[in-house]
Design a protein around this motif. Structure first.
Motif, PDB file in Angstrom:
ATOM      1  N   THR A  21     -15.636  -4.010  -8.420  1.00  0.00           N
ATOM      2  CA  THR A  21     -15.073  -3.884  -9.599  1.00  0.00           C
ATOM      3  C   THR A  21     -15.109  -2.467  -9.867  1.00  0.00           C
ATOM      4  OG1 THR A  21     -18.170  -4.230 -10.351  1.00  0.00           O
ATOM      5  CG2 THR A  21     -15.927  -5.718 -10.292  1.00  0.00           C
ATOM      6  N   VAL A  22     -14.798  -2.221 -10.902  1.00  0.00           N
ATOM      7  CA  VAL A  22     -14.271  -0.638 -11.128  1.00  0.00           C
ATOM      8  C   VAL A  22     -14.872  -0.449 -13.200  1.00  0.00           C
ATOM      9  CG1 VAL A  22     -12.649  -0.366  -9.182  1.00  0.00           C
ATOM     10  CG2 VAL A  22     -11.742  -0.626 -11.642  1.00  0.00           C
ATOM     11  N   LEU A  65       0.749  12.021 -13.075  1.00  0.00           N
ATOM     12  CA  LEU A  65      -0.258  11.412 -12.033  1.00  0.00           C
ATOM     13  C   LEU A  65      -1.572  10.810 -13.318  1.00  0.00           C
ATOM     14  CD1 LEU A  65      -0.676  14.426  -9.634  1.00  0.00           C
ATOM     15  CD2 LEU A  65       0.992  13.049  -9.717  1.00  0.00           C
ATOM     16  N   ILE A  66      -2.453  10.011 -11.952  1.00  0.00           N
ATOM     17  CA  ILE A  66      -3.277   9.734 -13.411  1.00  0.00           C
ATOM     18  C   ILE A  66      -4.620   9.979 -12.159  1.00  0.00           C
ATOM     19  CG2 ILE A  66      -4.464   7.103 -12.801  1.00  0.00           C
ATOM     20  CD1 ILE A  66      -1.874   5.466 -11.754  1.00  0.00           C
ATOM     21  N   ALA A 112      -3.289  -2.400  -7.057  1.00  0.00           N
ATOM     22  CA  ALA A 112      -2.172  -2.942  -7.704  1.00  0.00           C
ATOM     23  C   ALA A 112      -1.532  -1.670  -8.452  1.00  0.00           C
ATOM     24  CB  ALA A 112      -1.968  -4.036  -7.954  1.00  0.00           C
ATOM     25  N   GLU A 113      -2.415  -1.941  -9.946  1.00  0.00           N
ATOM     26  CA  GLU A 113      -1.440  -1.390 -10.481  1.00  0.00           C
ATOM     27  C   GLU A 113      -1.190   0.413 -10.307  1.00  0.00           C
ATOM     28  OE1 GLU A 113      -0.511  -1.377 -13.647  1.00  0.00           O
ATOM     29  OE2 GLU A 113      -0.839  -3.239 -13.359  1.00  0.00           O
ATOM     30  N   MET A 114      -2.191   1.014  -9.691  1.00  0.00           N
ATOM     31  CA  MET A 114      -1.416   2.235  -9.387  1.00  0.00           C
ATOM     32  C   MET A 114      -0.714   2.684  -8.481  1.00  0.00           C
ATOM     33  SD  MET A 114      -5.889   4.055  -8.545  1.00  0.00           S
ATOM     34  CE  MET A 114      -4.896   5.897  -8.417  1.00  0.00           C
ATOM     35  N   VAL A 159      -6.165   3.053 -15.731  1.00  0.00           N
ATOM     36  CA  VAL A 159      -5.446   1.841 -15.492  1.00  0.00           C
ATOM     37  C   VAL A 159      -5.648   0.336 -16.076  1.00  0.00           C
ATOM     38  CG1 VAL A 159      -3.483   3.314 -14.110  1.00  0.00           C
ATOM     39  CG2 VAL A 159      -5.419   1.790 -13.016  1.00  0.00           C
ATOM     40  N   VAL A 160      -7.101   0.392 -15.303  1.00  0.00           N
ATOM     41  CA  VAL A 160      -7.008  -1.087 -15.909  1.00  0.00           C
ATOM     42  C   VAL A 160      -8.510  -1.059 -16.319  1.00  0.00           C
ATOM     43  CG1 VAL A 160      -6.488  -2.536 -14.306  1.00  0.00           C
ATOM     44  CG2 VAL A 160      -8.471  -1.203 -13.568  1.00  0.00           C
TER      45      VAL A 160
END
Length: 326
Positions: free
Chosen positions: A235-236, A220-221, A253-255, A241-242
């Motif tokens: 923004t994050v 899991l992430i 989107a990546e998740m 993942v990014v």
């Protein structure tokens, strides 16, 4: 002495009638498992109805010296139809609350989800299990003797599951299961300070009729350190993942993942009240609505002679486990 379950007919609320009472002194224990209700049968028929719950601790300290069981009873008569025991349930374990899923809203239960707490050599652990009933969208109505129990995911060490999970589906019609960890049965639990977690995990094999995928936390992430800025663009930082400064939509989107690079869900540590290893825990079933997963946490006062504590209300985006972009 052990717990018992009973059903009341409240057709006339002023004169409730006892339908049945169920007990199993040998292995029901002091159950605190919130029951789930399942229906099996064609949409236009009365169908067969069942109630499902799990065994509990075997002593007043909230521990167990036996392997957990999951019971399936006829809802009308209280007769025991099926008892799940053995693998994949752990030894020295007991069950949490049950949640049932009618995936495509056709009055046919497709799956049940229930958490487990187990003691592994003095270390608490947790598992989320899935009972498969029937593949969504099929005209198959199996009896409980054909239902199968597999494990959806395990938690990190020191993270038991005592509350029922919540269930939702994403834009690809993939089921998600959400739950928090922690326990609060005895005075000893007040002094347990291990960091607890909250999980959102995809059940990608349900719609195909396959066994649950038995994920570990490493699958899991971890979104514990993600910080989301409010506004446009959002923004994050702190994402695995990014890169820092990426947009929220890019992270989402990546998740979500792709067929070539699938993702399985996320988790984060529950530390808002006083940081890590401070005793904050999740003891209630979450809610999912409007794209948000919401739950409350509790941190008891670390004094066996006092009552009370602190709490928090969390709201995270259901696909990322983080704040939403707006």
């Amino acid at each position: 002495f052990s717990s018992c379950y009973f059903a009341l007919d409240i057709t006339n609320p002023a004169k409730p009638a006892l339908l049945w009472e169920f007990s199993s002194p040998k292995d029901l224990g002091f159950s605190a498992s919130y029951p789930g209700v399942a229906r099996v049968g064609p949409r236009d028929d009365p169908g067969d109805w069942y109630v499902i719950f799990g065994s509990g601790p075997t002593n007043y300290e909230g521990t167990s010296d036996q392997q957990a069981s999951l019971y399936v009873l006829d809802l009308k008569t209280g007769a025991l139809v099926k008892q799940f025991s053995g693998a994949p349930l752990e030894t020295n374990s007991y069950m949490g609350g049950v949640a049932t899923l009618d995936f495509n809203l056709d009055y046919q239960t497709n799956a049940l989800y229930v958490g487990e707490t187990h003691d592994s050599g003095g270390t608490w652990g947790g598992k989320m299990h899935r009972v498969f009933v029937a593949t969504p969208g099929t005209d198959l109505y199996p009896s409980p003797n054909s239902w199968t129990l597999t494990t959806l995911a395990s938690t990190k060490e020191h993270q038991p599951i005592t509350a029922a999970p919540a269930i939702a589906a994403d834009q690809t019609n993939t089921p998600w299961v959400y739950w928090g960890t922690g326990r609060f049965f005895s005075e000893v639990d007040k002094m347990q300070l291990d960091t607890q977690g909250f999980y959102g995990v995809k059940d990608k094999t349900l719609t195909e009729g396959g066994a649950a995928e038995d994920h570990s936390p490493s699958d899991l992430i971890d979104v514990s350190n993600v910080v989301v800025t409010f506004g446009k663009p959002s923004t994050v930082t702190g994402s695995d993942v990014v890169s820092s400064g990426s947009g929220w939509d890019e992270m989402a989107a990546e998740m979500r993942g792709t067929e070539a690079s699938p993702t399985h869900g996320w988790y984060f540590e529950v530390t808002d009240i006083a940081g890590a290893n401070a005793g904050e825990r999740v003891l209630v079933k979450p809610s999912v609505f409007g794209g948000l997963t919401m739950f409350t946490s509790f941190k008891p006062i670390n004094d066996v002679c006092k009552t009370g504590g602190d709490g928090r209300l969390y709201a995270v985006y259901f696909e990322t486990g983080t704040p939403f972009s707006r």
